[in-house]
Write an enzyme that holds these catalytic residues in place. Structure first.
Site, short mmCIF file in Angstrom:
data_model
loop_
_atom_site.label_atom_id
_atom_site.label_comp_id
_atom_site.label_asym_id
_atom_site.label_seq_id
_atom_site.Cartn_x
_atom_site.Cartn_y
_atom_site.Cartn_z
N GLN A 178 -5.68 -8.08 6.29
CA GLN A 178 -4.46 -8.08 6.34
C GLN A 178 -3.70 -9.28 5.44
OE1 GLN A 178 -2.46 -6.30 7.96
NE2 GLN A 178 -3.78 -5.02 9.10
N HIS A 200 -6.10 0.48 1.50
CA HIS A 200 -4.65 1.22 2.01
C HIS A 200 -3.71 0.24 2.97
CE1 HIS A 200 -5.69 1.55 6.42
NE2 HIS A 200 -7.08 1.37 5.98
N THR A 236 -22.54 7.58 -4.48
CA THR A 236 -21.53 7.84 -5.63
C THR A 236 -20.23 7.02 -5.58
OG1 THR A 236 -22.52 9.73 -5.84
CG2 THR A 236 -20.49 9.47 -7.01
N CYS A 329 -5.89 1.06 15.59
CA CYS A 329 -7.01 1.76 16.00
C CYS A 329 -7.25 1.94 17.50
CB CYS A 329 -8.06 0.83 15.45
SG CYS A 329 -7.96 0.35 13.66
C1 LIG Z 1 -7.83 -7.14 10.22
C2 LIG Z 1 -8.46 -5.56 10.00
N1 LIG Z 1 -9.83 -5.59 9.54
C3 LIG Z 1 -10.41 -4.34 9.40
C4 LIG Z 1 -9.61 -3.17 9.38
C5 LIG Z 1 -10.11 -1.85 9.04
O1 LIG Z 1 -9.87 -1.59 7.80
P1 LIG Z 1 -10.32 -0.13 7.02
O2 LIG Z 1 -9.11 0.98 7.63
O3 LIG Z 1 -9.99 -0.13 5.60
O4 LIG Z 1 -11.47 0.61 7.73
C6 LIG Z 1 -8.30 -3.24 9.75
C7 LIG Z 1 -7.27 -1.88 9.67
O5 LIG Z 1 -6.54 -1.89 10.65
C8 LIG Z 1 -7.65 -4.62 9.91
O6 LIG Z 1 -6.33 -4.63 10.37
#
Ligand SMILES: Cc1ncc(COP(=O)(O)O)c(C=O)c1O
Length: 386
Positions: A178, A200, A236, A329
């Site tokens: 972040q 992303h 790859t 998530c």
């Molecule tokens: C602090 C943090 N770490 C890890 C991730 C996971 O990243 P990725 O979506 O690229 O696997 C996120 C995504 O929400 C995040 O906010």
């Protein structure tokens, strides 16, 4: 219907300039970077250019950059790779408000004999270097603490924590998913040994990430396969993704100051508008001086009753407004967010929270539209609670 997007901590749209840079590697230059022919060699050259660019942008050596599939893989690779080399040191110092990519990796390691040691965050959600120092023992293999918290936007004092780790001879990993591209991240200024990033979150493509491992660190690869990434991550290479990641990072670093100023302005407007429009109590979760692009709020009435954050999210969505409650998530799960619980919030306050995360294309009109709709929806929802 108008779509107003305030969920940039979950993901960001792809920047057109990034897409332009990627397209040739999705179309005509589709070679495998490990192939000996000219298409393969072309791919290899752009990957190495991207590696140099990324390294330079975070103050690293190109040999310290490993491209992964995203933040989750980088966190896994950092933690598992250090633990695999840690001999009889079996403790990992971390916090209960880390992203699940760290927490669940540590939980799995626990089943294999690793002892997680949790540092408590202050009420505002930050972790002090002193509290980390108190938890380090001669059994500590790794300290893993994030830079900016994805749910509440608090910023940990990484360089102070890194100094403590260095003094005690312990490796330090930080999830900077972040913070990369949002606030300065330089591996030497911070003094971090391993770091995770993700494309992303910075207007780059999904499915590409960065793992930085300081040269000489006791770490072993986690993903095995071909000889890619100097045998440190088989598979790859995602050439277009790598090119896109480097471009996205370059743009976010060069435009950081302008974006920060914009987020600060939008955040102030948002809070001013809430103060003018709302008849209910709201509290900001996390510290006031956190990351400018993330603001997490709980809404309660005078009796302390909260509204249902999930319902609030859905009502905003009906108006075309995208926000998040808890981390993206975990949305869908009914339990309160582990971060807000970890801060000590009661379930009522934690469940009544939403996260707004600003992006570079948000406007003042977007914020006024959001607060107008919030006012109307909260009036309705609190009338039902009463
Ligand atoms: C602090 C943090 N770490 C890890 C991730 C996971 O990243 P990725 O979506 O690229 O696997 C996120 C995504 O929400 C995040 O906010």
């Amino acid at each position: 219907m108008r779509t107003v997007y305030f969920d940039h901590a979950a993901t960001t749209p792809l920047d057109e300039r990034v897409l332009e840079e990627m397209l040739p590697y999705l179309r005509e230059n589709y070679g495998n970077a490990n192939s000996a022919h000219h298409l393969g060699q072309k791919a290899k050259v752009v990957v190495e250019d991207a590696r140099e660019k990324v390294a330079q942008l975070i103050g690293a050596e190109p040999s310290e950059i490993i491209f992964t599939s995203g933040g989750t893989e980088s966190d896994n690779a950092a933690i598992k790779g250090v633990l695999a080399m840690s001999g009889d040191k079996n403790e990992v110092v971390t916090s209960e408000i880390e992203h699940h990519a760290v927490l669940h990796t540590v939980e799995l390691a626990q089943m294999q004999g690793v002892k997680p040691v949790f540092v408590e965050s202050q009420d505002c959600g930050t972790i002090t270097a002193e509290s980390v120092a108190d938890k380090i023992t001669d059994k500590t293999a790794l300290v893993s603490l994030m830079h900016i918290n994805n749910e509440i936007g608090t910023i940990n004092p990484l360089s102070e924590i890194a100094t403590v780790c260095r003094e005690k001879g312990v490796l330090f990993h930080s999830d900077t998913v972040q913070s990369l591209g949002k606030i300065p991240v330089n591996v030497n200024d911070i003094g971090v040994d391993l770091l995770s990033g993700s494309g992303h979150k910075i207007y780059g493509p999904k499915g590409i990430g960065l793992l930085y491992v300081r040269n000489g660190s006791r770490w072993m690869p986690w993903m095995h396969g071909g000889s890619q990434e100097r045998r440190r991550r088989g598979g790859t290479l995602n050439v277009a993704g790598i090119v896109g990641f480097a471009k996205a990072l370059e743009l976010s670093v060069s435009e950081m100051a302008a974006h920060t100023a914009k987020y600060q302005k939008l955040r102030k407007l948002f809070v001013d508008q809430l103060d003018q429009k709302l008849n209910f109590n709201y509290s900001i979760n996390g510290s006031a001086d956190g990351a400018p692009h993330i603001i997490n709020l709980s809404f309660t009435d005078d009796s302390g009753s909260g509204i249902d954050g999930e319902m609030l999210l859905l009502n905003l969505d009906i108006e075309g407004i995208c926000v998040s409650n808890g981390s993206a998530c975990t949305s869908g799960a009914v339990e309160p967010s582990h971060v807000l619980s970890g801060l000590g919030l009661e379930d009522a306050a934690a469940n009544s929270s939403i996260r707004i995360s600003f992006g570079k294309d948000n406007t003042e009109e977007d914020v006024i539209y959001l607060t107008d709709k919030l006012e109307a929806i909260l009036n309705r929802m609190f009338a039902t609670v009463a």
